[in-house]
Enzyme design. Structure first.
Site, PDB file in Angstrom:
ATOM      1  N   SER A  55      -5.651 -17.884  -0.651  1.00 17.41           N
ATOM      2  CA  SER A  55      -6.806 -18.787  -1.321  1.00 17.41           C
ATOM      3  C   SER A  55      -7.068 -18.317  -2.756  1.00 17.41           C
ATOM      4  CB  SER A  55      -8.252 -18.258  -0.779  1.00 17.41           C
ATOM      5  OG  SER A  55      -8.743 -17.158  -1.301  1.00 17.41           O
ATOM      6  N   LYS A  56      -8.105 -19.217  -3.445  1.00 16.78           N
ATOM      7  CA  LYS A  56      -7.987 -19.141  -4.613  1.00 16.78           C
ATOM      8  C   LYS A  56      -8.469 -17.538  -5.412  1.00 16.78           C
ATOM      9  CE  LYS A  56      -8.114 -21.264  -8.405  1.00 16.78           C
ATOM     10  NZ  LYS A  56      -6.648 -22.116  -8.883  1.00 16.78           N
ATOM     11  N   ARG A  57      -8.976 -16.787  -4.565  1.00 17.80           N
ATOM     12  CA  ARG A  57      -9.137 -15.463  -4.856  1.00 17.80           C
ATOM     13  C   ARG A  57      -7.792 -14.735  -5.055  1.00 17.80           C
ATOM     14  NH1 ARG A  57      -9.488 -12.089  -0.724  1.00 17.80           N
ATOM     15  NH2 ARG A  57      -9.055 -13.904   0.849  1.00 17.80           N
TER      16      ARG A  57
END
Ligand code: GLU
Length: 466
Positions: free
Chosen positions: A241-243
């Site tokens: 994910s973007k994380r």
């Protein structure tokens, strides 16, 4: 029927080409291209609210960067809606689908009742076997007649045989009451019409395969070979994910990874060929197969990407690297190179490409070649330019005049000069780095002198000598 392999990449244009999509595209490309097959591109733009032309453009750009060329026209799934509807009507005519007049309220009530009785809440339409004479003049959907018993086996090249009890399958809607086809129908009709022989996609679509097989079976169409590949996780083992940082394939271009390195890295995300880590496109095309795809999720590992990227930069042909570097500058919104800079870089490329993991690193090493006089000397380098050293440089310049400008002569000359001055070459290196590059850490002094040539080298030394 020809036995030519046909694969496809079928992204939904709701955003950029993400890493997972790029990997799926690459696998399909490798599989087809490695077998003299075709690789097709279909844009699944049926979700009108979320699909944008900008996203389609971004996906095409990402694929172009990665060199994943597709055969034929880009197919728009939305534009094929009439054909999808035709198939639904064909199934209706064959008695393999039916008109269902149940309203949303009736369906909800059915589910409530089933739940209360502790039964499966899969909707069973009362219209499945209804006589056409009883049909009201009311809106209807077209539903497929799902098999009532038995099981469906998805023979998956990655997951093995996956068996689903047919009691899990409902009479899914094929055509909505407004006449628009559902996604599941569109995928099957498109894959069939495009002659797709192998469907290689994320395993989030595995359940869809069982439902899609109902349509293949009802139409009597051959089912493609399935290969559902595990998703990609971040280094922490959680779904990417973007994380975890950049997700868009093209963000990696902007970070300065070469396309060949990215292809190599992406191909290793979930697929392996023995212990091979670094390989060329030709090797990947020769080796790629479905049996090498693992069952567990791959982990994204930036260190590994950097490592492969560096190896590909080092192995690249100089001219190709130069072209890719120019494309990188443009993609990253950095100033283009001047003709002089380009010419100097060409000369420097053979040694610059060693040990640079990314294009920004390569440019950092190339700084001496890209800068022009007067060279800006940074604080650290300035320390090497004290009065004594500047005088030393002044004495050195006559020794560098009118002579052969090759590595051996330069080395001999600088060593002799150091000896005459009761010092070591090491003592000269600092002031020379400062004079030629304005920095304390640079490529080798000889490499720089060879790239800059005699005139520019002498001019830069003279600029700081006293
Ligand atoms: N459009 C789907 C997606 O982007 C892919 C469907 C498929 O490959 O069958 O996830």
């Amino acid at each position: 029927m020809s036995d030519q392999v046909v694969t496809r990449f079928a992204p939904s244009p709701t955003g950029y080409l993400h890493i997972g999509g790029a990997r799926t595209a690459l696998f399909n490309w490798l599989y087809a291209r490695g077998r003299g097959g075709k690789f097709l591109l279909r844009i699944e733009d049926t979700d009108r609210a979320r699909s944008t032309p900008a996203a389609t453009a971004a996906i095409l750009q990402g694929m172009a960067w990665l060199g994943l060329d597709h055969d034929g026209e880009v197919i728009s799934q939305f534009e094929r809606a009439p054909r999808h509807a035709e198939v639904a009507l064909d199934l209706l005519a064959q008695g393999k689908a039916y008109k269902c007049f149940s309203t949303q309220d009736e369906i909800a009530a059915f589910r409530e009742a089933a739940k209360a009785e502790g039964k499966s809440t899969l909707f069973h339409s009362p219209w499945r076997d209804a006589d056409a004479g009883t049909h009201p003049d009311a809106p209807f959907v077209i539903r497929i007649k799902a098999p009532l018993d038995g099981k469906t086996v998805i023979r998956d090249e990655v997951q093995g045989d996956v068996t689903i009890g047919n009691d899990q399958l409902d009479d899914m809607v094929l055509l909505r009451s407004d006449g628009t086809p559902v996604y599941m129908l569109a995928v099957v009709v498109d894959d069939h019409d495009m002659g797709v022989t192998h469907v290689i996609r994320g395993d989030d679509h595995l359940n869809n395969a069982a439902r899609q097989m109902m349509i293949y079976d009802a139409m009597g169409w051959p089912v493609p070979v399935w290969a559902h590949i595990p998703l990609i996780h971040g280094a922490d083992g959680k779904k990417l994910s973007k994380r975890h940082g950049a997700l868009g394939a093209q963000e990696y271009q902007v970070m300065g990874y070469p396309a060949a390195g990215m292809r190599n890295y992406l191909s290793r995300l979930g697929w392996s060929h023995g212990d091979d880590e670094f390989f060329t496109d030709a090797q990947a095309l020769e080796w790629f197969d479905l049996s090498g795809i693992g069952k567990s999720p791959a982990r994204f590992d930036t260190k590994k990407l950097e490592n492969l990227s560096g190896q590909h930069i080092a192995a690249s042909d100089d001219a190709a690297l130069q072209r890719e570097l120019i494309a990188f500058l443009e993609a990253a919104g950095l100033p283009a190179l001047t003709d002089v800079q380009n010419a100097t870089l060409v000369k420097a490329m053979p040694f610059l490409k060693e040990r640079a993991k990314t294009f920004p690193e390569l440019l950092e090493k190339a700084q001496f070649a890209l800068t022009s006089r007067p060279v800006q000397v940074d604080e650290k380098a300035a320390k090497a330019l004290d009065t004594e050293n500047r005088a030393l440089l002044a004495q050195l310049t006559p020794h560098l005049q009118n002579d052969s400008w090759d590595r051996d002569s330069l080395e001999a000359k600088l060593n002799d000069f150091a000896e005459q001055n009761d010092t070591k070459f090491g003592k000269l290196a600092g002031p020379l780095r400062a004079a030629l590059a304005g920095r304390a850490v640079t490529p080798s002094v000889f490499d720089m002198m060879l790239v800059l040539g005699p005139d520019e080298t002498l001019a830069r030394i003279t600029d700081v000598a006293i």
